[in-house]
Design a protein around this motif. Structure first.
Motif, PDB file in Angstrom:
ATOM      1  N   VAL A 152     -24.741  37.662 129.823  1.00  0.00           N
ATOM      2  CA  VAL A 152     -24.262  36.392 129.272  1.00  0.00           C
ATOM      3  C   VAL A 152     -23.001  36.606 128.436  1.00  0.00           C
ATOM      4  O   VAL A 152     -22.053  35.809 128.493  1.00  0.00           O
ATOM      5  CB  VAL A 152     -25.374  35.725 128.436  1.00  0.00           C
ATOM      6  CG1 VAL A 152     -24.837  34.494 127.727  1.00  0.00           C
ATOM      7  CG2 VAL A 152     -26.556  35.348 129.326  1.00  0.00           C
ATOM      8  N   THR A 153     -22.985  37.697 127.663  1.00  0.00           N
ATOM      9  CA  THR A 153     -21.796  38.000 126.867  1.00  0.00           C
ATOM     10  C   THR A 153     -20.583  38.186 127.771  1.00  0.00           C
ATOM     11  O   THR A 153     -19.483  37.690 127.475  1.00  0.00           O
ATOM     12  CB  THR A 153     -22.022  39.262 126.022  1.00  0.00           C
ATOM     13  OG1 THR A 153     -23.111  39.043 125.121  1.00  0.00           O
ATOM     14  CG2 THR A 153     -20.775  39.613 125.213  1.00  0.00           C
ATOM     15  N   GLY A 154     -20.781  38.895 128.881  1.00  0.00           N
ATOM     16  CA  GLY A 154     -19.683  39.081 129.822  1.00  0.00           C
ATOM     17  C   GLY A 154     -19.172  37.766 130.370  1.00  0.00           C
ATOM     18  O   GLY A 154     -17.963  37.552 130.498  1.00  0.00           O
ATOM     19  N   GLN A 155     -20.102  36.861 130.680  1.00  0.00           N
ATOM     20  CA  GLN A 155     -19.706  35.549 131.199  1.00  0.00           C
ATOM     21  C   GLN A 155     -18.918  34.765 130.158  1.00  0.00           C
ATOM     22  O   GLN A 155     -17.902  34.120 130.470  1.00  0.00           O
ATOM     23  CB  GLN A 155     -20.943  34.758 131.614  1.00  0.00           C
ATOM     24  CG  GLN A 155     -20.641  33.440 132.295  1.00  0.00           C
ATOM     25  CD  GLN A 155     -20.026  33.624 133.662  1.00  0.00           C
ATOM     26  OE1 GLN A 155     -20.659  34.130 134.568  1.00  0.00           O
ATOM     27  NE2 GLN A 155     -18.774  33.215 133.816  1.00  0.00           N
ATOM     28  N   GLY A 161     -11.483  34.658 127.645  1.00  0.00           N
ATOM     29  CA  GLY A 161     -10.258  35.402 127.911  1.00  0.00           C
ATOM     30  C   GLY A 161     -10.042  36.499 126.895  1.00  0.00           C
ATOM     31  O   GLY A 161     -10.744  36.577 125.873  1.00  0.00           O
ATOM     32  N   PRO A 162      -9.073  37.387 127.137  1.00  0.00           N
ATOM     33  CA  PRO A 162      -8.832  38.517 126.223  1.00  0.00           C
ATOM     34  C   PRO A 162      -8.242  38.047 124.899  1.00  0.00           C
ATOM     35  O   PRO A 162      -7.502  37.065 124.853  1.00  0.00           O
ATOM     36  CB  PRO A 162      -7.830  39.383 126.992  1.00  0.00           C
ATOM     37  CG  PRO A 162      -7.134  38.429 127.913  1.00  0.00           C
ATOM     38  CD  PRO A 162      -8.151  37.398 128.294  1.00  0.00           C
ATOM     39  N   LEU A 173     -12.252  44.350 133.210  1.00  0.00           N
ATOM     40  CA  LEU A 173     -13.160  45.399 133.654  1.00  0.00           C
ATOM     41  C   LEU A 173     -14.368  45.502 132.720  1.00  0.00           C
ATOM     42  O   LEU A 173     -15.493  45.763 133.172  1.00  0.00           O
ATOM     43  CB  LEU A 173     -12.420  46.733 133.741  1.00  0.00           C
ATOM     44  CG  LEU A 173     -11.359  46.805 134.846  1.00  0.00           C
ATOM     45  CD1 LEU A 173     -10.565  48.100 134.749  1.00  0.00           C
ATOM     46  CD2 LEU A 173     -11.988  46.670 136.231  1.00  0.00           C
ATOM     47  N   ASP A 174     -14.168  45.280 131.437  1.00  0.00           N
ATOM     48  CA  ASP A 174     -15.292  45.232 130.499  1.00  0.00           C
ATOM     49  C   ASP A 174     -16.210  44.052 130.811  1.00  0.00           C
ATOM     50  O   ASP A 174     -17.436  44.163 130.745  1.00  0.00           O
ATOM     51  CB  ASP A 174     -14.783  45.119 129.058  1.00  0.00           C
ATOM     52  CG  ASP A 174     -14.296  46.448 128.509  1.00  0.00           C
ATOM     53  OD1 ASP A 174     -14.557  47.485 129.145  1.00  0.00           O
ATOM     54  OD2 ASP A 174     -13.670  46.447 127.438  1.00  0.00           O
ATOM     55  N   VAL A 175     -15.602  42.914 131.145  1.00  0.00           N
ATOM     56  CA  VAL A 175     -16.382  41.732 131.505  1.00  0.00           C
ATOM     57  C   VAL A 175     -17.245  42.018 132.731  1.00  0.00           C
ATOM     58  O   VAL A 175     -18.440  41.689 132.771  1.00  0.00           O
ATOM     59  CB  VAL A 175     -15.448  40.534 131.777  1.00  0.00           C
ATOM     60  CG1 VAL A 175     -16.190  39.415 132.500  1.00  0.00           C
ATOM     61  CG2 VAL A 175     -14.862  40.012 130.473  1.00  0.00           C
TER      62      VAL A 175
END
Length: 336
Positions: A152-155, A161-162, A173-175
């Motif tokens: 969920v954090t990645g979403q 956005g960064p 890439l972290d996402v």
């Protein structure tokens, strides 16, 4: 040598083939059982994507990872059902956010029944996954909860956005590591842990899954541009149309900023414009398919897949290890 599972994975051992086929068949039964409701409409909506098929990539990883312990341990199949239910639930939610019309070659749930039903069906699948998970013990619950938080954090980070000053590609890439790598890593971890494999093996397979999952998602980014709907099971350019910054697009923007080529700048402007019409979208797809940015995204996919393969090196040589290594090739093949 028999072909099983996603991507035409070749299994070169009869015993492993039998275990994998039997396990995946049991997972399929478990998915249908877990998506039944006393309310017929809920059953129909919840089984919509189950019956549409899919690669069952995560359950396959559970089965292969369990080979490093006791593959017949009673929690192996239920854990595979849990990770696939979780994955399916995210697809219902993703299609709402992306306003997708097609998923796995069939109309998406949101296009068929509306956004509210699609979201609530995803929630229903999460609930059923949690119910099964409770029987696997508190450690499995904790692991799944941590992975779901990362997902969920990645979403959310993808949507946000960064932050200022951060490289967009590094952020992306972290996402992807959170959005996809986390649940694929759990698939490998559950298979190894629940089968009773050594802790060192559990750690190795978890790291392998993290990298393979990221490679798998990057391959999807490439497919969104390079494939047709028959190959990918969803409408090409869905991410482009919704303005989702996939890796090929991020590479294009970086190239445009670094070199200032007029054709790159023009393509970026097209991406920033209205892509609701098929003609506009098809023109962008045509240009991206021959652009160096897509080739760079393919190279990134290969890099993560090779990192996944290298992670397997300390494991004892066996047919399951060979199959896991072959999955790295299969993921790369998907990206062309």
């Amino acid at each position: 040598m028999t072909v099983v599972g996603p991507f035409g994975l070749s299994v070169r051992d009869q015993a492993l083939e039998t275990d994998v086929q039997t396990g995946l068949a049991a997972v399929e039964e478990g998915l249908l059982d877990a998506t039944k409701s006393e309310v017929p409409f809920i059953t129909e909506a919840a089984q919509h994507l189950v019956r549409a098929g899919g690669k069952r990539f995560r359950p396959l990883l559970v089965m292969l990872s369990s080979q490093f312990g006791d593959p017949y341990a009673p929690g192996v199949v239920p854990s595979a059902v849990v990770v696939e239910l979780t994955h399916l639930a995210t697809l219902y939610h993703d299609d709402v956010m992306d306003e997708a019309d097609v998923r796995r070659g069939v109309p998406s749930a949101n296009s068929r029944w509306g956004n509210s039903v699609a979201v609530l069906t995803g929630d229903f699948l999460f609930a059923r996954a949690s119910h099964i998970l409770a029987d696997l013990g508190p450690e499995a619950v904790r692991i799944q909860a941590e992975a779901f938080e990362r997902l969920v954090t990645g979403q959310i980070l993808e949507t946000a956005g960064p932050r200022d000053g951060r490289d967009p590609i590094e952020h992306y890439l972290d996402v992807m590591s959170g959005k996809t790598g986390s649940l694929v890593a759990v698939s490998c971890r559950f298979g190894a842990m629940i089968s009773g494999a050594d802790e060192s093996v559990v750690d190795i397979l978890t790291q392998y899954g993290e990298r393979l999952g990221t490679a798998f998602q990057l391959a999807d980014d490439v497919l969104d541009i390079a494939s047709d709907s028959h190959e990918s099971g969803k409408t090409p350019g869905t991410d482009l149309r919704e303005g989702i910054p996939t890796l090929p697009v991020l590479h294009l923007r970086a190239m445009a900023e670094a070199h200032g080529r007029p054709e790159d700048i023009e393509l970026c402007e097209l991406l920033d414009g209205d892509l609701s019409g098929d003609a506009e979208l098809n023109e962008v797809l045509r240009r991206l398919r021959v652009h160096p940015a897509l080739a760079q995204a393919r190279r990134d996919t290969v890099r993560y897949a090779e990192e996944a393969r290298a992670t397997l090196a300390p494991l004892p040589d066996c047919y399951a290890k060979s199959a896991l290594a072959e999955l790295c090739d299969a993921v790369v093949h998907r990206a062309g």
